[in-house]
Design a protein around this motif. Structure first.
Motif, PDB file in Angstrom:
ATOM      1  N   UNK A 159       0.794  -1.233   0.000  1.00 46.01           N
ATOM      2  CA  UNK A 159       0.000   0.000   0.000  1.00 46.01           C
ATOM      3  C   UNK A 159       0.825   1.281   0.000  1.00 46.01           C
ATOM      4  N   UNK A 160       2.112   1.191   0.329  1.00 46.04           N
ATOM      5  CA  UNK A 160       2.891   2.405   0.593  1.00 46.04           C
ATOM      6  C   UNK A 160       2.981   3.369  -0.586  1.00 46.04           C
ATOM      7  N   UNK A 161       3.025   2.880  -1.803  1.00 45.70           N
ATOM      8  CA  UNK A 161       3.147   3.780  -2.966  1.00 45.70           C
ATOM      9  C   UNK A 161       1.926   4.682  -3.115  1.00 45.70           C
ATOM     10  N   UNK A 162       0.783   4.221  -2.631  1.00 45.24           N
ATOM     11  CA  UNK A 162      -0.425   5.029  -2.712  1.00 45.24           C
ATOM     12  C   UNK A 162      -0.764   5.734  -1.399  1.00 45.24           C
ATOM     13  N   UNK A 163      -0.367   5.156  -0.282  1.00 43.52           N
ATOM     14  CA  UNK A 163      -0.601   5.812   1.005  1.00 43.52           C
ATOM     15  C   UNK A 163       0.356   6.977   1.230  1.00 43.52           C
ATOM     16  N   UNK A 164       1.604   6.799   0.841  1.00 45.15           N
ATOM     17  CA  UNK A 164       2.637   7.798   1.130  1.00 45.15           C
ATOM     18  C   UNK A 164       2.294   9.195   0.612  1.00 45.15           C
ATOM     19  N   UNK A 165       1.965   9.384  -0.676  1.00 43.55           N
ATOM     20  CA  UNK A 165       1.628  10.727  -1.145  1.00 43.55           C
ATOM     21  C   UNK A 165       0.405  11.321  -0.433  1.00 43.55           C
ATOM     22  N   UNK A 166      -0.594  10.488  -0.177  1.00 45.62           N
ATOM     23  CA  UNK A 166      -1.811  10.970   0.487  1.00 45.62           C
ATOM     24  C   UNK A 166      -1.519  11.398   1.924  1.00 45.62           C
ATOM     25  N   UNK A 167      -0.711  10.618   2.637  1.00 47.03           N
ATOM     26  CA  UNK A 167      -0.375  10.961   4.021  1.00 47.03           C
ATOM     27  C   UNK A 167       0.521  12.187   4.091  1.00 47.03           C
ATOM     28  N   UNK A 168       1.439  12.324   3.130  1.00 45.49           N
ATOM     29  CA  UNK A 168       2.279  13.526   3.074  1.00 45.49           C
ATOM     30  C   UNK A 168       1.413  14.758   2.850  1.00 45.49           C
ATOM     31  N   UNK A 169       0.500  14.667   1.918  1.00 44.28           N
ATOM     32  CA  UNK A 169      -0.389  15.785   1.599  1.00 44.28           C
ATOM     33  C   UNK A 169      -1.246  16.165   2.808  1.00 44.28           C
ATOM     34  N   UNK A 170      -1.751  15.164   3.504  1.00 43.58           N
ATOM     35  CA  UNK A 170      -2.605  15.414   4.666  1.00 43.58           C
ATOM     36  C   UNK A 170      -1.820  15.766   5.930  1.00 43.58           C
ATOM     37  N   UNK A 171      -0.502  15.769   5.839  1.00 41.12           N
ATOM     38  CA  UNK A 171       0.376  16.095   6.971  1.00 41.12           C
ATOM     39  C   UNK A 171       0.094  15.198   8.179  1.00 41.12           C
ATOM     40  N   UNK A 172      -0.076  13.927   7.919  1.00 45.84           N
ATOM     41  CA  UNK A 172      -0.429  12.954   8.947  1.00 45.84           C
ATOM     42  C   UNK A 172       0.830  12.273   9.483  1.00 45.84           C
ATOM     43  N   UNK A 173       1.508  12.963  10.384  1.00 44.30           N
ATOM     44  CA  UNK A 173       2.771  12.469  10.934  1.00 44.30           C
ATOM     45  C   UNK A 173       2.653  11.102  11.598  1.00 44.30           C
ATOM     46  N   UNK A 174       1.608  10.897  12.391  1.00 40.12           N
ATOM     47  CA  UNK A 174       1.510   9.627  13.120  1.00 40.12           C
ATOM     48  C   UNK A 174       1.338   8.455  12.155  1.00 40.12           C
ATOM     49  N   UNK A 175       0.526   8.621  11.129  1.00 43.53           N
ATOM     50  CA  UNK A 175       0.353   7.537  10.159  1.00 43.53           C
ATOM     51  C   UNK A 175       1.577   7.378   9.263  1.00 43.53           C
ATOM     52  N   UNK A 176       2.276   8.472   8.970  1.00 42.69           N
ATOM     53  CA  UNK A 176       3.529   8.368   8.211  1.00 42.69           C
ATOM     54  C   UNK A 176       4.554   7.556   8.992  1.00 42.69           C
ATOM     55  N   UNK A 177       4.654   7.827  10.285  1.00 41.12           N
ATOM     56  CA  UNK A 177       5.587   7.087  11.136  1.00 41.12           C
ATOM     57  C   UNK A 177       5.175   5.620  11.254  1.00 41.12           C
ATOM     58  N   UNK A 178       3.868   5.381  11.361  1.00 40.33           N
ATOM     59  CA  UNK A 178       3.366   4.000  11.443  1.00 40.33           C
ATOM     60  C   UNK A 178       3.678   3.252  10.154  1.00 40.33           C
TER      61      UNK A 178
END
Length: 195
Positions: free
Chosen positions: A115-134
């Motif tokens: 999932x990371x190739x699709x989650x990563x850009x979305x989480x970066x855009x949403x500034x979701x630090x906790x989910x990025x770290x997870x």
């Protein structure tokens, strides 16, 4: 599809199949309905697993896919973006590999890597630090979000570049991610504009 724990499984099953039927109406609705089925199963107990699988299988078959895997893979980008927008913890996704088209014995790392190739850009855009770290931790890059960005730079760049021309926040996120991909500073969500 938010229900109390005491609600009969038949009601939940019926709701999930209604979502699947709605998804068959339009290609635009397909990923949204798939996301809602996946989201509902991730938040609920295992007792709803079989009805969720059946609903997703019905939707995938009606959409012309041979398997849940090919269906989810086809809509993965939208499903991941909707998940990131929901603010739900990404670790919930790692517990339901079958609904994401993976084998039941897939590890959390397997799911995260798929999932990371699709989650990563979305989480970066949403500034979701906790989910990025997870996500980084589950992928084996503990506290090294920059390594994930470098490894999947093409996906990050492509998804953010598409909207950067008309979205200042996407533009700022892309610039920050570009610095990190080049070995710049670590990710800091507060450094990205919230406009």
């Amino acid at each position: 599809v938010s229900m109390e724990d005491g609600v009969d499984i038949e009601v939940e099953s019926s709701s999930l199949h209604t979502l699947a039927a709605v998804g068959t109406v339009s290609r635009v609705l397909e990923p949204w309905c798939a996301y809602m089925i996946i989201y509902h199963r991730a938040r609920r107990s295992k007792r709803i697993h079989v009805p969720a699988m059946n609903a997703l299988r019905y939707l995938a078959t009606a959409a012309g896919h041979q398997s849940i895997h090919s269906f989810v893979k086809y809509h993965n980008r939208t499903i991941c973006k909707l998940w990131a927008n929901s603010g739900m913890c990404v670790s919930l996704l790692f517990d339901i590999p079958e609904l994401l088209g993976l084998s039941a014995d897939a590890t959390k790392r397997d799911v995260a890597n798929s999932l990371k190739r699709n989650l990563l850009p979305a989480l970066l855009y949403d500034k979701d630090d906790s989910n990025l770290k997870m996500l980084a931790s589950t992928c084996g890059a503990v506290e090294h979000i920059d390594k994930l960005i470098q490894a999947d730079w093409d996906a990050v760049y492509a998804q953010l570049y598409i909207t950067a021309a008309h979205d200042e926040r996407a533009s700022q996120t892309l610039l920050r991610a570009k610095k990190m991909a080049r070995g710049g500073t670590a990710w800091d969500a507060d450094s990205v504009s919230n406009r």
